[in-house]
Scaffold this motif. Structure first.
Motif, PDB file in Angstrom:
ATOM      1  N   CYS A 239       1.074  -1.016   0.036  1.00 13.93           N
ATOM      2  CA  CYS A 239      -0.100   0.091   0.217  1.00 13.93           C
ATOM      3  C   CYS A 239       1.434   1.032  -0.270  1.00 13.93           C
ATOM      4  N   ARG A 240       0.784   2.364  -0.894  1.00 13.62           N
ATOM      5  CA  ARG A 240       1.720   3.201  -0.939  1.00 13.62           C
ATOM      6  C   ARG A 240       1.028   4.290  -0.265  1.00 13.62           C
ATOM      7  N   GLU A 241       0.310   4.332  -0.940  1.00  9.72           N
ATOM      8  CA  GLU A 241      -0.821   5.926   0.010  1.00  9.72           C
ATOM      9  C   GLU A 241      -2.583   5.399   0.543  1.00  9.72           C
ATOM     10  N   PHE A 242      -2.989   6.193   1.234  1.00 12.55           N
ATOM     11  CA  PHE A 242      -3.952   5.977   1.048  1.00 12.55           C
ATOM     12  C   PHE A 242      -5.103   6.906   1.127  1.00 12.55           C
ATOM     13  N   TYR A 243      -6.476   7.903   1.287  1.00 15.63           N
ATOM     14  CA  TYR A 243      -7.329   8.391   1.124  1.00 15.63           C
ATOM     15  C   TYR A 243      -8.520   8.148   2.262  1.00 15.63           C
ATOM     16  N   TYR A 244      -9.038   8.482   3.248  1.00 11.28           N
ATOM     17  CA  TYR A 244     -10.551   8.543   3.628  1.00 11.28           C
ATOM     18  C   TYR A 244     -11.367   9.738   3.224  1.00 11.28           C
ATOM     19  N   ASP A 245     -12.303   9.532   2.603  1.00 11.36           N
ATOM     20  CA  ASP A 245     -13.398  10.689   2.606  1.00 11.36           C
ATOM     21  C   ASP A 245     -14.154  10.548   4.499  1.00 11.36           C
ATOM     22  N   PRO A 246     -14.370  11.470   5.050  1.00 11.70           N
ATOM     23  CA  PRO A 246     -15.090  11.347   6.691  1.00 11.70           C
ATOM     24  C   PRO A 246     -16.702  11.496   6.071  1.00 11.70           C
ATOM     25  N   VAL A 247     -16.362  12.126   4.992  1.00  8.68           N
ATOM     26  CA  VAL A 247     -17.953  12.934   4.346  1.00  8.68           C
ATOM     27  C   VAL A 247     -18.598  11.223   4.187  1.00  8.68           C
ATOM     28  N   LYS A 248     -18.055  10.952   3.125  1.00  7.83           N
ATOM     29  CA  LYS A 248     -18.774   9.729   2.171  1.00  7.83           C
ATOM     30  C   LYS A 248     -18.751   8.622   2.664  1.00  7.83           C
ATOM     31  N   GLN A 249     -18.185   8.543   4.105  1.00  2.35           N
ATOM     32  CA  GLN A 249     -17.430   6.972   4.603  1.00  2.35           C
ATOM     33  C   GLN A 249     -16.853   5.957   4.022  1.00  2.35           C
ATOM     34  N   THR A 250     -15.986   6.839   2.640  1.00  2.28           N
ATOM     35  CA  THR A 250     -15.109   5.736   2.282  1.00  2.28           C
ATOM     36  C   THR A 250     -13.515   5.944   2.243  1.00  2.28           C
ATOM     37  N   ALA A 251     -13.159   5.170   1.690  1.00  2.00           N
ATOM     38  CA  ALA A 251     -11.481   5.037   1.839  1.00  2.00           C
ATOM     39  C   ALA A 251     -11.001   4.197   0.292  1.00  2.00           C
ATOM     40  N   LEU A 252      -9.747   4.652  -0.004  1.00  2.00           N
ATOM     41  CA  LEU A 252      -8.858   4.291  -1.190  1.00  2.00           C
ATOM     42  C   LEU A 252      -8.227   3.981  -0.791  1.00  2.00           C
ATOM     43  N   LEU A 253      -6.940   3.149  -0.479  1.00  2.00           N
ATOM     44  CA  LEU A 253      -6.004   2.438  -1.060  1.00  2.00           C
ATOM     45  C   LEU A 253      -5.117   2.678  -2.334  1.00  2.00           C
ATOM     46  N   ARG A 254      -4.097   3.215  -2.722  1.00  2.00           N
ATOM     47  CA  ARG A 254      -3.434   2.677  -3.561  1.00  2.00           C
ATOM     48  C   ARG A 254      -2.757   1.162  -3.387  1.00  2.00           C
ATOM     49  N   MET A 255      -2.578   0.482  -4.668  1.00  2.00           N
ATOM     50  CA  MET A 255      -2.320  -0.904  -3.868  1.00  2.00           C
ATOM     51  C   MET A 255      -1.743  -0.877  -4.996  1.00  2.00           C
ATOM     52  N   ILE A 256      -0.182  -1.643  -5.106  1.00  2.00           N
ATOM     53  CA  ILE A 256       0.855  -2.766  -5.878  1.00  2.00           C
ATOM     54  C   ILE A 256       1.082  -4.192  -5.377  1.00  2.00           C
ATOM     55  N   ALA A 257       0.497  -5.048  -6.223  1.00  2.00           N
ATOM     56  CA  ALA A 257       0.757  -6.386  -6.524  1.00  2.00           C
ATOM     57  C   ALA A 257       1.836  -6.998  -7.432  1.00  2.00           C
ATOM     58  N   ALA A 258       2.450  -7.678  -7.048  1.00  2.00           N
ATOM     59  CA  ALA A 258       3.500  -8.249  -7.961  1.00  2.00           C
ATOM     60  C   ALA A 258       3.392 -10.187  -7.699  1.00  2.00           C
ATOM     61  N   PHE A 266      -3.288  -0.766  -8.794  1.00  2.00           N
ATOM     62  CA  PHE A 266      -4.540  -0.646  -8.441  1.00  2.00           C
ATOM     63  C   PHE A 266      -5.368  -0.052  -7.344  1.00  2.00           C
ATOM     64  N   TYR A 267      -6.844   0.030  -7.536  1.00  2.00           N
ATOM     65  CA  TYR A 267      -7.042   0.789  -5.685  1.00  2.00           C
ATOM     66  C   TYR A 267      -7.662  -0.186  -5.116  1.00  2.00           C
ATOM     67  N   ILE A 268      -7.664   0.133  -4.398  1.00  2.00           N
ATOM     68  CA  ILE A 268      -9.430  -0.774  -3.476  1.00  2.00           C
ATOM     69  C   ILE A 268     -10.066   0.229  -2.703  1.00  2.00           C
ATOM     70  N   ARG A 269     -11.195  -0.213  -2.707  1.00  2.00           N
ATOM     71  CA  ARG A 269     -12.239   1.078  -1.571  1.00  2.00           C
ATOM     72  C   ARG A 269     -12.894  -0.177  -0.724  1.00  2.00           C
ATOM     73  N   VAL A 270     -13.030   0.694   0.383  1.00  2.00           N
ATOM     74  CA  VAL A 270     -13.090   0.354   1.516  1.00  2.00           C
ATOM     75  C   VAL A 270     -14.795   1.380   1.358  1.00  2.00           C
ATOM     76  N   ALA A 271     -16.330   0.867   1.766  1.00  2.00           N
ATOM     77  CA  ALA A 271     -16.764   1.435   1.897  1.00  2.00           C
ATOM     78  C   ALA A 271     -18.372   0.790   2.710  1.00  2.00           C
ATOM     79  N   ARG A 272     -19.314   1.133   3.154  1.00  2.00           N
ATOM     80  CA  ARG A 272     -19.882   0.846   4.112  1.00  2.00           C
ATOM     81  C   ARG A 272     -20.970   0.077   2.758  1.00  2.00           C
ATOM     82  N   ARG A 273     -22.072  -1.170   3.058  1.00  2.00           N
ATOM     83  CA  ARG A 273     -22.794  -1.807   1.931  1.00  2.00           C
ATOM     84  C   ARG A 273     -23.807  -0.959   2.742  1.00  2.00           C
TER      85      ARG A 273
END
Length: 309
Positions: A239-258, A266-273
């Motif tokens: 994980c090289r970077e991460f972002y969190y939006d408290p209003v939308k309650q959504t996180a994005l993680l900038r990933m590298i997978a080898a 790519f990005y991984i998204r963490v959000a409430r269903r």
């Protein structure tokens, strides 16, 4: 201003195309298919497609400028039997083609990676030759031309056990490509040609798409987000970077997978269903990934780290 491609109609996006590919639908007919590895400026591709209108041609290159120039040339010449894609030949060959689907493969003047420490980057090692063998029809051929004798020796050694019969000879300049002209300008007139003819079938199954499992979290604490690197046997995820939006309650993680030398950003998204309120860890839409074991490891690792609280 640099010239751009004219149209994208002959581009095949292997990441977003369901596998196995329906080549009859892609070309609008059933015909022998040839694959060019490394299309350069598209000179040879265009010539072969013009000389053999009864064949269809697929070309792959790691570099977008080469793909773009080749697409422009194919469009300008009005070649309906040409398609191109950007990517590694090993991934493209394994994913885009079924066993015994190609009639011929050729590669002219590939980078030989001459330094000993770079030998692992050479494409035509035994596993790749066996993969290529599996995708060729019985009696199908692979033709390689190189300017460097030591590379020709190395490929010849790798061909043992590949299911190919090898023939080798010296040829003069006959392709009029950028690299051939460069070697000629340097005084080289003779080149090494290897022709591998399929004699026995190497059984390498068709690619099977991995169905990714998306972990669920009962709770999510944004304070647990952090950069990390997680190696595991032949794979590594970061994980090289991460972002969190408290209003939308959504996180994005900038990933590298080898995995096995193949890396994806790519990005991984963490959000409430909405249906059950659980937090879903999934690949962000639009990432354009190839679903493989390293992507699954990335999802599982992120979920595990976020559960530690």
């Amino acid at each position: 201003m640099k010239k751009r491609y004219i149209s994208m109609h002959n581009y095949v996006c292997w990441r977003d195309t369901p596998t196995p590919l329906d080549w009859q639908a892609i070309f609008g007919r059933s015909a022998p298919i040839e694959l060019e590895i490394g299309c350069g400026n598209g000179e040879v591709l265009a010539r072969r497609a013009t000389e053999l209108p009864q064949h269809d041609f697929m070309a792959v290159d790691l570099n977008w400028p080469s793909v773009s120039r080749s697409m422009r040339r194919a469009n300008q010449m009005g070649l309906p039997n040409v398609r191109l894609t950007k990517g590694g030949a090993d991934i493209v060959l394994g994913r885009m083609f079924r066993p015994m689907e190609l009639s011929h493969v050729y590669c002219l003047f590939p980078c030989p990676w001459p330094k000993e420490k770079h030998e692992h980057k050479r494409l035509f090692a035994l596993p790749f030759l066996r993969l290529m063998n599996s995708r060729l029809i019985d009696g199908g051929t692979f033709r390689l031309v190189t300017d460097w004798g030591q590379f020709a020796d190395w490929v010849s050694e790798q061909s043992v056990g590949s299911g190919f019969e090898l023939s080798r000879r010296m040829i003069g300049a006959q392709h009029n490509t950028k690299y051939e002209r460069r070697w000629q300008d340097g005084g080289q007139e003779d080149f090494f040609e290897l022709t591998l003819t399929k004699a026995e079938h190497a059984d390498v199954p068709a690619y099977t798409e991995l169905e990714l499992q998306t972990p669920l979290l009962d709770e999510f604490d944004p304070g647990l987000l952090a950069e990390f690197e997680h190696p595991q046997q032949t794979m590594v995820v970061c994980c090289r970077e991460f972002y969190y939006d408290p209003v939308k309650q959504t996180a994005l993680l900038r990933m590298i997978a080898a995995e096995d030398g193949f890396s994806q950003n790519f990005y991984i998204r963490v959000a409430r269903r909405e249906d059950d309120g659980k937090w879903q860890v999934r690949v962000a839409p639009g990432s354009g990934i190839l679903p493989n074991a390293s992507i699954q490891l990335a999802l599982d690792t992120v979920a595990q780290r976020l559960r530690r609280g």
